[in-house]
Structures are given as C-alpha cells and as structure tokens.
Design an enzyme around this catalytic site. Structure first.
Site, short mmCIF file in Angstrom:
data_model
loop_
_atom_site.label_atom_id
_atom_site.label_comp_id
_atom_site.label_asym_id
_atom_site.label_seq_id
_atom_site.Cartn_x
_atom_site.Cartn_y
_atom_site.Cartn_z
N TYR A 1 0.59 -1.34 -0.01
CA TYR A 1 0.05 -0.13 0.01
C TYR A 1 0.85 1.33 0.00
CZ TYR A 1 -3.86 -3.17 1.23
OH TYR A 1 -4.97 -4.03 1.18
N LYS B 1 3.86 -15.50 2.09
CA LYS B 1 3.79 -15.93 1.05
C LYS B 1 5.11 -16.34 0.49
CE LYS B 1 1.20 -17.65 -2.32
NZ LYS B 1 0.34 -18.94 -2.37
N ASP C 1 -2.58 -18.12 1.79
CA ASP C 1 -3.52 -18.95 1.31
C ASP C 1 -4.02 -20.04 2.03
OD1 ASP C 1 -1.22 -19.85 0.65
OD2 ASP C 1 -1.70 -20.90 -1.27
N ASP D 1 -10.36 -8.80 7.82
CA ASP D 1 -11.91 -8.76 7.36
C ASP D 1 -12.42 -9.94 7.36
OD1 ASP D 1 -11.86 -5.88 7.48
OD2 ASP D 1 -12.26 -5.80 5.26
N ASP E 1 -4.80 -6.92 5.98
CA ASP E 1 -6.09 -6.38 5.60
C ASP E 1 -7.10 -7.36 5.28
OD1 ASP E 1 -7.94 -4.30 4.71
OD2 ASP E 1 -6.79 -3.73 3.00
#
Ligand code: NAD
Length: 357
Positions: free
Chosen positions: A141, A188, A221, A249, A245
C-alpha cells in the site's frame, strides 16, 4: 494512576458510542482508584465543517500528549463527494502517520452468548480468541506504483525493510507471552522475495528473543482456509499490510457481530489509537440504537495496551460478558426485538464493572 484520554467522537454514531465508552472508563476509575482525564476534540467530517481540516492541528497536538486516544468513527454522506478537497478518512490516515502507529491489533473473539450469530457451526467458533497484528505503514500500500504511458500495464511494489519486520514481530511475540504463548507468522514465502525476507527476520527475532514462545509460519492462502476450518487453533497472528487487511476482514465475519469488534493502532512510544471496527453508521445516528460494545471493548484495549492496566481491562470485558449474559441486546445483535438502546447498554456495562469486581 492518572491517565489522559483524548476522545475523538467523530461523525454519525461516533459521539454516542464514545460517550458510552467514557462512562465505562469513568466507572473503572472510581472502582480501581484511578483518575482519568478526558479531552474531547473534533475530527473527521465535523472538523471539516468547523475548521476545513479533518485533523486540525490542535487535535493532533492534543493526541500527541495523550496517554491513549479513543476514536468513534468518521465519515458520512455529507462528506462523500469524490471531488471534495478533503475527506474525513484523510484525518485518520494523517493521525496514524503522524503518531507512527505501525501495528494494527484486531482481536477476533467469539462471545459465547452470540454464537448463534456466527456463520460458522458452534463446534468451530466456540472458544475462538485470536489477536491479529497487521503491519500498517509499509508493504504494497505504500510501495512505488505506476501506470505505463499507454495505460495498459500497472505495477505496485511490495517492500519491507528488516527494521519494519522486527518491530512488529516483537510486539506480537510480547503480546503472545501475555496470552496463550503462541505466535503464527503469515507470509507468501513460496513465491514472494519480500515474504522470504519477512520469514527469515521473523525466525531470527523469535529464536534470539522469544525462544519460549511457541512459533509457526503459515502461508497466507492456507491461513485463509484455516481461519474458517480451525480458527480455535490460533492465538496471536502477525502479518504484513495486504495479507492482514484481507485476513482481518475475513476474521471479523466469524463472530457474526460487527458491533462488538474493537481495534487498536499502536507504535513504539506514541499513544495508541483505539476504535471500533465499524463505521459511522449514518443510517442509525442519533437514534439511541447503536451498539456501543465495540467502542467499550476498544477502551478495554486502551487500558491493557497503553496503560498496562490488565485487571481493569479484564473487568470491562467481564462486564460486557455480564451484560450479554443478562440478555441485553441492541438492535444489531437481537434475534427479535432489541431489549436496550445505546445509553441503557452503557449503563448496564458500567453497573456490571462494579458488580463483577
Ligand atoms: P458502517 O460500519 O458504518 O455501517 C454498516 C452497517 O452496520 C449499517 O447498516 C450500520 O447501521 C450498521 N452498524 C455499524 N456499526 C453499528 C453499531 N455500532 N451498532 C449497530 N449497527 C451498526 O459502514 P458503512 O455504512 O459502509 O460506512 C458508513 C460511513 O462510515 C462511511 O462514510 C464510511 O466511509 C465510514 N467508515 C468509517 C470508518 C472509521 O471511521 N474507521 C470505518 C468504516 C467506514
């Protein structure tokens, strides 16, 4: 002890829910023999109207000198014009940046009394108690990004430096020590170089400084699946900005009650910022129907993480549980008719702080 809170009620239901949390903090002060000061400042849409700035300089200065900051929520249709010079959310981003708040803490707690509201089966959700640490000021970001001249290709860069990884892993590992002593780092690393660095640095911090904390790594994942299939297995989870993020959520849906979830943003030395995860809910503002429990639980986080008052934080959490046990339900968590409004729920929790002690 004496502690100074800055209150940023903000817009919509913000003022109602912050006033509820203030009432509970005042009761904590009386019960535990502390003195808490409350300095209320404008922020968000209200501050744009009054000062032309969603985070006036005087508000920022007051925040810098506080021990903890409690925010309601900002925004609303009045300030939604995409062409506006400034928007309420800009104040929030500026505040986080100015205070160096690099870690976002999000507890995902299944309240026994509201298990039926969860989209998960009772045997999966019961007992879930996860604390996420999401890195907030780095990663994709904030990396370079550009669009090619012909508009047919775009790039966003995910970048982390060693120091940025070390400081959040340390915070998360310290929190794990005060909980069930387990830390999961999510990355990852099978694909991304930046994740391989994250994994190496995290492993070194854990081996050198926290050998007593039970530590594991999980690919993002896989984590997305584990959060649904075995959420009870996690205690503290630390991850980067983008993965955090998305996962927080996803996690926030598990308890099935948005009105009960708090969050905190903390840095190394500056005061922490505590808030509910919900927005300003303009559709129900000023009607005494908003659920104040997320903001009250955010105040409990402030007691624990900024003031080091763990017993007091637990007393607030127990008081919230007691109010739910007594069957009190605002409209958003009631199966049928709500039994209380915002003010009555706040009164009940404040009373329970006294009783549960
Ligand atoms: P929202 O969270 O405000 O509302 C979503 C739905 O949940 C609404 O139906 C609302 O009535 C309900 N709801 C939310 N909080 C509740 C509570 N405590 N008790 C009972 N019901 C509750 O999200 P939205 O409608 O997408 O956004 C409204 C405004 O809030 C927008 O301007 C948005 O930009 C802003 N927003 C601010 C923050 C923040 O200040 N951190 C976060 C998210 C959204």
């Amino acid at each position: 002890m004496h502690a100074d809170f800055v209150l940023l009620p903000g817009d919509g239901i913000g003022p109602e829910v912050t006033s509820a949390a203030k009432q509970v903090l005042q009761r904590v002060a009386v019960e535990f023999g502390h003195s808490f000061g409350f300095d209320e400042r404008p922020m968000g849409g209200r501050a744009i109207d009054e000062y032309g700035d969603p985070l006036p300089q005087s508000t920022l200065e007051a925040c810098r000198h506080a021990d903890a900051i409690l925010l309601g929520a900002v925004g609303g249709p009045k300030w939604d014009d995409p062409n506006a010079k400034t928007r309420p959310e800009a104040g929030l981003l500026k505040l986080r940046k100015a205070l160096g708040l690099f870690a976002n803490l999000r507890p995902i707690t299944a309240h026994t009394q509201l298990i039926e509201a969860s989209p998960l089966r009772r045997d999966l959700i019961e007992g879930v108690d996860i604390l996420f640490f999401r890195e907030l000021t780095g990663g994709i970001y904030f990396g370079d990004s550009w669009l090619s001249d012909d508009g047919r290709r775009a790039t966003s860069v995910m970048e982390y430096a060693v120091g940025e990884i070390e400081r959040i892993v340390r915070l998360a590992a310290e929190a794990a020590r005060n909980r069930r002593n387990r830390l999961t780092s999510v990355d990852k690393a099978n694909v991304l170089e930046v994740s391989r660095l994250w994994r190496r640095v995290a492993a070194r911090v854990m081996t050198d400084e926290f050998p007593d904390v039970d530590y594991e790594v999980v690919l993002v994942d896989a984590m997305a699946m584990h959060l649904i299939s075995r959420p009870r297995d996690f205690d503290v989870v630390v991850t980067g900005n983008l993965f955090g993020d998305i996962l927080t959520d996803e996690g926030s849906m598990l308890p099935g009650s948005l009105g009960l979830l708090p969050s905190a943003s903390v840095g190394e030395t500056q005061p922490g910022l505590y808030e509910p995860i919900h927005g300003s809910a303009p559709d129900i503002a000023g009607q005494d129907v908003a659920n104040p429990l997320a903001t009250i639980l955010a105040a409990a986080m402030a007691l624990r993480h900024s003031l080091d008052l763990d017993d007091e934080a637990q007393a607030v959490e127990a008081a919230v549980a007691a109010a739910l046990d007594a069957g009190l339900r605002t409209r958003d968590i009631a199966a049928g008719d709500p039994s209380v409004g915002t003010a009555a729920m706040a009164n009940a929790v404040a009373e329970a702080v006294t009783r549960e002690r």
